[in-house]
Enzyme design. Structure first.
Site, PDB file in Angstrom:
ATOM      1  CG  MET A   1      50.009  31.759  41.282  1.00  0.00           C
ATOM      2  SD  MET A   1      49.753  33.248  42.274  1.00  0.00           S
ATOM      3  CE  MET A   1      48.631  32.618  43.529  1.00  0.00           C
ATOM      4  CE  LYS A   2      45.760  31.260  33.367  1.00  0.00           C
ATOM      5  NZ  LYS A   2      46.828  32.262  33.281  1.00  0.00           N
TER       6      LYS A   2
ATOM      7  CG  HIS B   1      44.864  35.108  36.187  1.00  0.00           C
ATOM      8  ND1 HIS B   1      43.597  35.404  35.739  1.00  0.00           N
ATOM      9  CD2 HIS B   1      45.550  34.654  35.105  1.00  0.00           C
ATOM     10  CE1 HIS B   1      43.522  35.165  34.435  1.00  0.00           C
ATOM     11  NE2 HIS B   1      44.697  34.712  34.035  1.00  0.00           N
TER      12      HIS B   1
ATOM     13  CG  ASN C   1      40.254  33.450  32.763  1.00  0.00           C
ATOM     14  OD1 ASN C   1      39.936  34.635  32.736  1.00  0.00           O
ATOM     15  ND2 ASN C   1      41.216  32.955  32.005  1.00  0.00           N
ATOM     16  CD  GLU C   2      39.873  33.582  28.619  1.00  0.00           C
ATOM     17  OE1 GLU C   2      39.983  32.523  27.970  1.00  0.00           O
ATOM     18  OE2 GLU C   2      40.775  34.441  28.657  1.00  0.00           O
TER      19      GLU C   2
ATOM     20  CD  GLU D   1      43.905  38.389  31.369  1.00  0.00           C
ATOM     21  OE1 GLU D   1      44.282  38.108  30.211  1.00  0.00           O
ATOM     22  OE2 GLU D   1      43.279  37.589  32.089  1.00  0.00           O
TER      23      GLU D   1
ATOM     24  CD1 TRP E   1      48.701  39.127  29.483  1.00  0.00           C
ATOM     25  CD2 TRP E   1      48.002  39.472  31.576  1.00  0.00           C
ATOM     26  NE1 TRP E   1      48.501  37.897  30.064  1.00  0.00           N
ATOM     27  CE2 TRP E   1      48.071  38.078  31.360  1.00  0.00           C
ATOM     28  CE3 TRP E   1      47.594  39.933  32.829  1.00  0.00           C
ATOM     29  CZ2 TRP E   1      47.742  37.141  32.338  1.00  0.00           C
ATOM     30  CZ3 TRP E   1      47.267  38.995  33.809  1.00  0.00           C
ATOM     31  CH2 TRP E   1      47.336  37.626  33.543  1.00  0.00           C
TER      32      TRP E   1
END
Length: 463
Positions: A178-179, A212, A260-261, A372, A419
């Site tokens: 789903m990225k 996510h 994310n990140e 995760e 995860w």
């Protein structure tokens, strides 16, 4: 007369010296002994060892199944030993034990030595707890979602994946599918097929779906990497993507990792991504605002928006930067929670480090998603098989993590997500970034879908 006086003087000096010596002996404190690693470990016992302490007449040995010695074995509760070792027997195979010693004279007992951990060989023969995770969690006074990272290929009815997911888990996150680079094939062009399958599976089976992730620097589609328009036009493309995805899944996906990140591992700076380069330092807030606006426009006023990152418990500079971003998003009223990835090892982070990290989010009134979770046991490539010692250490670490999470205030709990399902399908043994391309066993199920001690540790953390 002089010789008589001299004799008396010598006697007095001798007496005083003798008294002084006796006094020193009386008040001399026994040193604390040092316990050493065990020898001759087998299925039923081991040899406990320790160093000599001056003036000691004997040693008192404790052996326990708990590190805090709340449960001491009956035959080894301050057992008096006159040697520097003792063969401990009558134990159970494949079980974690601890020992410590004190030195003793007729009148004194020293402080406790350091604690030594030892795992007996063999198997303890005790089956793992078969209780379903979500069943036990849902009986808590303040339950939370128990999540699993999944692939669409695992969601076929009747497969072991499907059975475990429906029995054990109340939330799912797509591991990768789903990225952005999986959904967006060109500007305004989307391939929904795989992501729709994941969302439909969750909705059909009454399983929460966590999205996510909308924006991640390692999942940028090639067309956007090559985008030749202006920076403003680039930002418009990102806005359009976020708006269209949130709108498409409005009411079906209950929460999203929006960014994310975004923080670098070194020095607490923003990660130098294509989004930072082309959209500027406020891009994180922009993405959250676009996601919030899209949800409201679609009538989805309950959608939860999360920021997600890793290694913040041990990297304080990174932690500080993440929380500065969270403060900014909180002030703008565009964020609901924070995801702590928790790709941990059996040694790190410590309980105190994790609690400090999570409690900062509690103080900000944010929901917390342990997003995760997996626990490596072979980060140094020092074992070639999953040993009893590492099995029990991993169990204890899972128990610790769940216990920490379960102790959070009800308002701050969201989900605790594992995860991956099986050890042999985890990303960890194959990651070149982790620099340990050997074996590892980081999850709750083995390669045959059997529950591990880590699964039992998860359940025990709920007690």
């Amino acid at each position: 007369m002089k010789s008589k006086f001299l004799l008396m003087l010598i006697s007095v000096v001798f007496f005083l010296n003798a008294c002084s010596k006796d006094d020193n002996d009386a008040v001399e404190t026994l040193e604390t002994p040092v316990a050493n690693a065990p020898k001759d470990v087998n299925d039923n016992g081991f040899k406990a060892k320790w160093n000599y302490v001056s003036h000691s007449k004997s040693y008192l040995l404790d052996v326990s199944t708990s590190e805090d010695f709340t449960t001491i074995l009956p035959n080894y509760n301050s057992k008096e030993v006159t040697d520097l070792n003792e063969v401990v027997t009558g134990l159970t195979g494949g079980t974690q034990y601890y020992y410590r010693v004190r030195a003793k004279t007729e009148a004194q007992i020293s402080d406790y030595s350091n604690v030594i951990s030892v795992v007996t060989t063999g198997s303890n023969g005790i089956p793992e707890d078969p209780t379903f995770l979500k069943v036990k969690v849902n009986k808590l006074a303040n339950p939370f979602f128990v999540g699993m990272a999944i692939k669409a290929s695992q969601l076929t009815n009747g497969t072991p994946y499907d059975v475990i997911l429906r029995n054990e888990f109340s939330s799912i996150s797509a591991e990768y599918e789903m990225k952005m680079d999986q959904i967006s094939t060109a500007s305004g062009v989307y391939n929904w097929t795989v992501a729709d399958k994941i969302v439909a599976y969750g909705n059909t089976n009454n399983i929460n779906v966590h999205g996510h992730a909308l924006v991640w620097h390692n999942a940028v589609p090639q067309w956007l990497k090559d985008f030749s328009g202006t920076d403003a036009e680039f930002a418009a493309e990102v806005k359009k993507y976020i708006t269209d995805v949130v709108t498409h899944y409005a009411g079906k996906v209950k929460s999203w990792d929006v960014v994310n990140e975004a923080v670098d591992d070194n020095g607490g700076a923003m990660r130098n991504t294509i989004f930072l380069q082309r959209m500027g330092p406020n891009y994180v807030k922009d993405c959250f605002q676009w996601a919030r606006n899209a949800a409201i426009a679609a009538g989805d006023t309950l959608l939860l928006l999360f920021y997600n990152d890793y290694a913040t418990s041990t990297n304080i500079a990174k932690q500080d930067k993440v929380f500065a971003i969270l403060e900014d998003l909180k002030t703008a009223k565009v964020i609901d929670g924070v995801g702590f990835q928790m790709h941990n090892t059996y040694l790190s982070p410590t309980k105190a480090q994790i609690e400090t990290d999570l409690n900062r989010a509690v103080a900000k009134g944010l929901k917390i998603h342990v997003s995760e979770l997996d626990i490596q046991v072979n980060q140094f490539n020092d074992i070639s098989s999953f040993t009893n010692e590492r099995r029990l250490a991993q169990k204890a670490k899972y128990k610790e993590m769940v216990k920490i999470y379960n102790a959070l205030p009800a308002a701050n709990k969201y989900a605790l997500t594992i995860w991956g399902m099986k050890d042999n399908e985890s990303w960890i043994p194959y990651s070149t970034e982790l620099n340990h391309p050997g074996n590892d066993w980081p999850l709750l199920y083995d390669s045959n879908f059997a529950v591990k001690s880590s699964h039992t540790g998860f359940l025990e953390g709920l007690d």
